[in-house]
Design an enzyme around this catalytic site. Structure first.
Site: not given
Ligand SMILES: *[C@@H]1O[C@H](CO)[C@@H](O)[C@H](O)[C@H]1NC(C)=O
Ligand SMILES: *[C@@H]1O[C@H](CO)[C@@H](O)[C@H](O)[C@H]1NC(C)=O
Ligand SMILES: *[C@@H]1O[C@H](CO)[C@@H](O)[C@H](O)[C@H]1NC(C)=O
Ligand SMILES: *[C@@H]1O[C@H](CO)[C@@H](O)[C@H](O)[C@H]1NC(C)=O
Length: 497
Positions: A92, A137, A182, A326, A328, A393
């Site tokens: 990616r 991005h 995002e 994504n 985390y 991600e």
């Protein structure tokens, strides 16, 4: 007794026996500004990060910038060989709009930008690695920021001009497009200031971010429809969006706490997910009500959240072939009246905390909470009708070192939660992307927060790359389709987890 048995079975499944489905895909990710370097070479224009880091270097914690970064611009062949060594199915990347269109507009196409991405895509394809390409991005051309950036509704049309050029030049080799990375982080970071600030580092709290999000949603839908109408048939790819979602766990089961966590999830994650993936489309009802209520209290003449027309709602709904996700970390939410509004924070109506026992990364916001990943995957399934999800991600930062057992621990635990979601919860997850392929420029964190499976020596002019232990661990998972906690590549010591 029955419960105990279930527990034992679930545990034995979770710890080791579950396999990734045969067609499950693994990849690694980077983004243009974070890795490319070559910021002013061969006709590239200035973007908002170039502009910010040169004029106000103090916005970056270690005073560094992305001028050279990992210099991937000059490492195409070598990096593709590293990707082969990892054994990934896809890579990616993102395209730098300013490298392709230096002014932001299509009046001037930079031949070197087209050449650079053609060579990269060709090298990937020739080596059997599928390119997954983000169109945007976070690195907006500065001349477009000068016109208001994403708060300017005309930006959706400027974006579409750029996107068409990308489809025409690169689409024959791209099987996965991502329109935006995002958007919730980008819009809040751009306009709210504070710890999570991003270029262009503006403060228009409580207002700018919602204008930004509104334009992005329309721009996203335009890019989707263009692909769908004019390119899908010949290029046969998929197009979607990557949304960031933190899981917000209620800090108790009280009605107020459940409501606070849900409101925050809807106002951050649902902000972009609901208009695109829900049956009804549009912003989440709870978000519209809350911002309208707060705006009235604050004596605005109308809600700070713009409204979509019914035509726009249906134009945006369903514009994603898969759910790019994504993820985390997680946090507890409790109801709180945050003063100093208008701001996104006071609109949220909650404050957050993390358990100090959760394993902490080098970035202040990251702690390892694998069960939170499981919870939000289930939530996506239930809220949006079990879409195909690709994890675009997931990763963990440390301060460096090749024997990166804490990163391995994080990926193993999150992948176990993912396997559990697939096999025991019926979630439709078809791919996983580790952030990141290599250590890189972590926005305002500079080079001190390291997410890479590969170390980059940022002192050497060659930007020498070295595989960390996590790179071998990831390759082993891709090869064997399962997680082996005792795997120890030669040259490394056994991790004590
Ligand atoms: C490009 O930027 C570097 C600093 O990163 C500077 O030293 C160099 O002179 C610039 N090159 C051109 C062609 O402007
Ligand atoms: C809104 O206006 C009312 C009436 O003038 C006033 O009492 C109130 O304090 C104002 N609210 C804020 C947040 O300024
Ligand atoms: C927030 O303020 C409202 C209105 O003043 C009040 O009813 C509510 O209890 C407050 N919530 C918290 C968590 O303090
Ligand atoms: C997952 O989603 C894909 C794409 O929509 C679909 O083809 C497939 O049947 C789904 N699989 C499951 C198990 O629902």
């Amino acid at each position: 007794m029955k419960h105990l048995l279930v527990l034992i079975i679930t545990n034995s499944l979770v710890f080791g026996e579950l396999q990734f489905p045969p067609n499950f895909k693994f990849g690694v990710a980077t983004s243009a500004y974070q890795v490319e370097g070559a910021w002013n070479l061969s006709g590239k224009g200035e973007n908002i990060w170039d502009y910010a880091v040169h004029r106000t270097p103090n916005v970056i914690q270690d005073g560094t910038n992305g001028d050279i970064a990992c210099d991937t611009y000059h490492h195409t062949e070598g990096d593709v060989q590293l990707l082969k060594q990892l054994g990934v199915n896809f890579y990616r990347i993102s395209l730098s709009w300013s490298r392709i269109l230096p002014t932001g507009f299509k009046n001037k196409i930079n031949p070197d930008g087209i050449r650079y991405y053609n060579e990269l895509l060709d090298a990937l394809t020739a080596n059997g690695i599928e390119p997954m390409v983000s169109l945007f991005h976070w690195d907006l051309p500065q001349p477009l920021q000068d016109l208001g950036g994403w708060t300017n509704p005309l930006m959706a049309d400027y974006f579409l001009e750029y996107v068409r050029i990308a489809y025409e030049n690169f689409g024959d080799r791209v099987k996965y497009w991502i329109t935006f990375n995002e958007p919730s982080v980008l819009c809040a970071g751009s306009y709210e200031g504070g710890l999570l600030a991003l270029a262009p580092f503006l403060k228009s709290r409580g207002v700018g971010l919602y204008l930004c999000g509104h334009t992005l949603l329309i721009a996203h839908a335009k890019a989707y429809h263009l692909y769908d109408k004019e390119f899908r048939k010949s290029q046969k790819g998929k197009i979607g969006i990557s949304l960031q979602g933190i899981w917000y766990e209620p800090s108790s089961s009280s009605k107020e706490n459940v409501q606070a966590a849900n409101q925050r999830l809807q106002m951050e994650f649902g902000w972009f997910a609901h208009p695109i993936f829900s049956k009804k489309g549009d912003y989440p009802p709870i978000m519209k009500e809350r911002i309208s209520f707060m705006s009235k209290q604050e004596n605005f003449s109308q809600s700070r959240l713009p409204e979509f027309t019914p035509a726009e709602i249906s134009y945006i709904r369903g514009t994603s072939d898969y759910f790019g996700f994504n993820h985390y970390t997680s946090a507890y939410a409790v109801p709180a009246n945050i003063s100093g509004g208008p701001s996104q924070d006071s609109d949220f109506g909650s404050s957050l905390s993390q358990d100090p026992l959760w394993e902490a990364g080098a970035s202040w916001w990251i702690r390892s909470v694998p069960w939170g990943f499981g919870n939000i995957l289930k939530w996506i399934k239930n809220e949006y009708g079990n879409p195909e999800v690709i994890i675009t991600e997931n990763g963990f930062s440390d301060k460096g070192g090749l024997q990166d057992c804490r990163r391995i621990n994080y990926h193993y635990k999150y992948l176990e939660a993912l396997l559990n979601a697939i096999h025991n919860e019926g979630c439709n997850i078809s791919g996983y992307t580790a952030w990141s392929f290599m250590d890189n420029f972590e926005w305002t964190g500079g080079y001190s927060k390291k997410f890479g499976l590969i170390r980059v020596d940022f002192v050497s002019p060659e930007r020498t790359r070295t595989l960390k232990m996590s790179a071998y661990a990831y390759r082993n998972i891709i090869e064997t389709k399962k997680i082996d906690w005792s795997f120890t590549p030669s040259g490394f010591e056994k991790c004590v987890f």
